[in-house]
Motif scaffolding. Structure first.
Motif, PDB file in Angstrom:
ATOM      1  N   VAL A   1       5.528  41.294  39.457  1.00 52.23           N
ATOM      2  CA  VAL A   1       4.597  40.198  39.186  1.00 52.23           C
ATOM      3  C   VAL A   1       3.206  40.755  38.895  1.00 52.23           C
ATOM      4  O   VAL A   1       2.525  40.328  37.942  1.00 52.23           O
ATOM      5  CB  VAL A   1       4.559  39.216  40.375  1.00 52.23           C
ATOM      6  CG1 VAL A   1       3.413  38.208  40.213  1.00 52.23           C
ATOM      7  CG2 VAL A   1       5.892  38.482  40.504  1.00 52.23           C
ATOM      8  N   LEU A   2       2.764  41.709  39.716  1.00 55.53           N
ATOM      9  CA  LEU A   2       1.440  42.304  39.527  1.00 55.53           C
ATOM     10  C   LEU A   2       1.352  43.025  38.185  1.00 55.53           C
ATOM     11  O   LEU A   2       0.371  42.876  37.443  1.00 55.53           O
ATOM     12  CB  LEU A   2       1.128  43.256  40.684  1.00 55.53           C
ATOM     13  CG  LEU A   2      -0.149  44.091  40.569  1.00 55.53           C
ATOM     14  CD1 LEU A   2      -1.377  43.192  40.391  1.00 55.53           C
ATOM     15  CD2 LEU A   2      -0.312  44.991  41.791  1.00 55.53           C
ATOM     16  N   ALA A   3       2.366  43.820  37.870  1.00 58.57           N
ATOM     17  CA  ALA A   3       2.353  44.559  36.607  1.00 58.57           C
ATOM     18  C   ALA A   3       2.305  43.609  35.410  1.00 58.57           C
ATOM     19  O   ALA A   3       1.567  43.852  34.439  1.00 58.57           O
ATOM     20  CB  ALA A   3       3.577  45.474  36.524  1.00 58.57           C
ATOM     21  N   ASP A   4       3.072  42.530  35.471  1.00 60.22           N
ATOM     22  CA  ASP A   4       3.048  41.552  34.384  1.00 60.22           C
ATOM     23  C   ASP A   4       1.669  40.911  34.253  1.00 60.22           C
ATOM     24  O   ASP A   4       1.186  40.657  33.134  1.00 60.22           O
ATOM     25  CB  ASP A   4       4.098  40.463  34.626  1.00 60.22           C
ATOM     26  CG  ASP A   4       5.520  40.967  34.398  1.00 60.22           C
ATOM     27  OD1 ASP A   4       5.689  42.048  33.783  1.00 60.22           O
ATOM     28  OD2 ASP A   4       6.455  40.266  34.843  1.00 60.22           O
ATOM     29  N   ALA A   5       1.029  40.645  35.390  1.00 61.45           N
ATOM     30  CA  ALA A   5      -0.302  40.048  35.351  1.00 61.45           C
ATOM     31  C   ALA A   5      -1.322  41.000  34.743  1.00 61.45           C
ATOM     32  O   ALA A   5      -2.228  40.578  34.001  1.00 61.45           O
ATOM     33  CB  ALA A   5      -0.738  39.649  36.772  1.00 61.45           C
TER      34      ALA A   5
END
Length: 461
Positions: free
Chosen positions: A452-456
């Motif tokens: 989720v963090l990487a996508d953000a």
């Protein structure tokens, strides 16, 4: 007009209180959901705005690495209550220890009548702190209280008034510790004047060192020595330093910096105080972060993860220094509360049990680096992935520069929150996303959160 929030209405936790919390991200509503928004509206009518909020959701249950909010959303916890619930939220051993102690007695004040829990925690911390010398431990309530008492003890021991701290430092919210803290907004705004006799030296921050990372340690040490000579070594009681800076940006100092500080302080008879409030108690893969450097400070301050969510802090140090203060000079009504001591003993048992949780901290670092380090080259906005163990961070800067980009960091954190991942920002310029997952988090849960963090981050570039 006051909007009352019913206290008898069944909640998400009432229906499932006897059931284990599923360790999986589950979104039932948007985040925050309607029940949390209703409760937050109620909060704003009764709580001052000075108590800011990262994510306006009301938590009703928590276990392991999951927070369950009032709407039934299961949020992945990458904050651990700001490095507090390192053994996991509501760890069964901690809960059982607190329940047992509460049934016996909840408070007597250790300065009035004594109890075993206090002395047992002190014994354990004396053993954990670096060095083979004889030690003593005094217990308090908050991290800031521990730092203030460390300064008091150092002043009593040396007979000197002044304290040296470092750029980007964070030491607390009391007036003395605010004076020691570097970041102005929001912590210091409107609260001056602060106590005197505080001096600030450069911290060896390789990424932003003006003459290059290779010069950070020697030039920072030279500046520290010059400051001591300018102030006068016979005036400086203590140098207080975070082995890894917390609120300042999870900054790992250049190799050899802490050892150099130790050598200089020792030469001038200055008490070296290691502020392990955020980095200590297993967070970095060692019991104390300063162990990574092989440095033995004179005093060590611990708090946060020490009691697994109960308020407890400590100053541990050389017996000859700690014993300088006379009877009645240290303490506090709630200092070393028996419930907190019981919780701390349970936490210490978990941390010292066959090294499992310390190994987990190192595994967490491995997973974070595997998932996030490719973003440095891929996105251009991640200037650095850094940290140790389960104390990791990414610094966000404008592409191709080392100029901090706080708005983008805020945007990334908000995107994570909307997807049910609790992240925190930090840094002197508020451009760092910090990751503080509980040490018990599973690989699967952590990898979900990191995805989720990487996508953000990719969406924000």
């Amino acid at each position: 007009m006051d909007t009352a929030v019913p206290t008898t209405e069944p909640t998400a936790s009432d229906a499932a209180i006897a059931q284990p919390v599923e360790q999986r991200r589950i979104l039932v509503t948007e985040v925050p959901g309607p029940r949390s928004r209703e409760k937050h509206a109620h909060r704003t009518q009764h709580v001052p705005v000075g108590l800011g909020i990262t994510l306006p959701v009301f938590v009703e249950r928590a276990s392991g690495g999951i927070l369950v909010d009032a709407d039934g959303n299961h949020l992945i916890d990458l904050a651990s209550g700001i490095a507090v619930t390192s053994v996991g939220a509501s760890h069964p051993a901690v809960v059982a220890a607190v329940q047992k102690q509460a049934a016996a007695f909840t408070h007597t004040c250790f300065m009035v009548t004594e109890y075993d829990g206090y002395a047992q925690v002190a014994e354990r911390l004396n053993r954990i702190a670096p060095g083979e010398h004889e030690k003593r431990t005094a217990l308090f309530t908050t991290g800031a209280e521990a730092i203030e008492n460390a300064v008091k003890i150092a002043r009593a021991y040396t007979g000197r008034p002044d304290v040296v701290v470092f750029d980007h430092a964070y030491h607390g919210r009391t007036l003395l510790t605010l004076g020691m803290t570097a970041k102005e907004a929001p912590y210091k705004t409107g609260f001056a004047p602060f106590p005197e006799h505080i001096h600030r030296a450069p911290f060896a921050y390789p990424l932003h060192w003006r003459t290059g990372a290779q010069n950070a340690v020697p030039e920072a040490l030279a500046s520290f020595e010059a400051l001591i000579e300018r102030v006068g070594p016979d005036r400086i009681a203590a140098a207080v330093i975070e082995p890894i800076q917390g609120e300042g940006g999870f900054i790992v100092p250049g190799e050899g910096f802490l050892a150099g500080i130790r050598e200089i302080t020792e030469r001038h008879g200055i008490v070296m105080v290691a502020d392990e409030v955020q980095a200590g108690m297993g967070r970095t893969g060692r019991m104390l972060a300063i162990e990574h450097e092989g440095v033995v400070p004179d005093l060590v301050c611990t708090a946060k993860a020490l009691a697994g969510g109960m308020p407890l802090s400590a100053v541990t140090g050389r017996a000859e220094i700690m014993e300088t203060v006379g009877a009645g000079g240290l303490g506090g009504t709630y200092a070393g509360n028996p419930l907190s001591c019981a919780a701390a003993l349970a936490v210490l048992d978990e941390l010292e049990c066959d090294d499992t949780l310390l190994q987990r901290a190192r595994r967490i670092e491995e997973l974070v680096r595997t998932h996030l380090e490719p973003l440095v080259d891929e996105t251009g906005i991640v200037a650095e992935v850094r940290g140790r163990g389960a104390m990791m961070a990414i610094e966000i800067c404008h592409p191709g520069t080392d100029e901090p980009d706080a708005p983008t960091a805020k945007e990334i954190a908000a995107a994570c929150h909307a997807q049910g991942v609790v992240t925190l920002t930090c840094g002197t310029h508020s451009n760092v996303l910090r990751l503080l997952p509980p040490l018990v988090i599973s690989d699967e849960l952590l990898e979900d959160a990191l995805g989720v963090l990487a996508d953000a981050v990719r969406a924000a570039r």
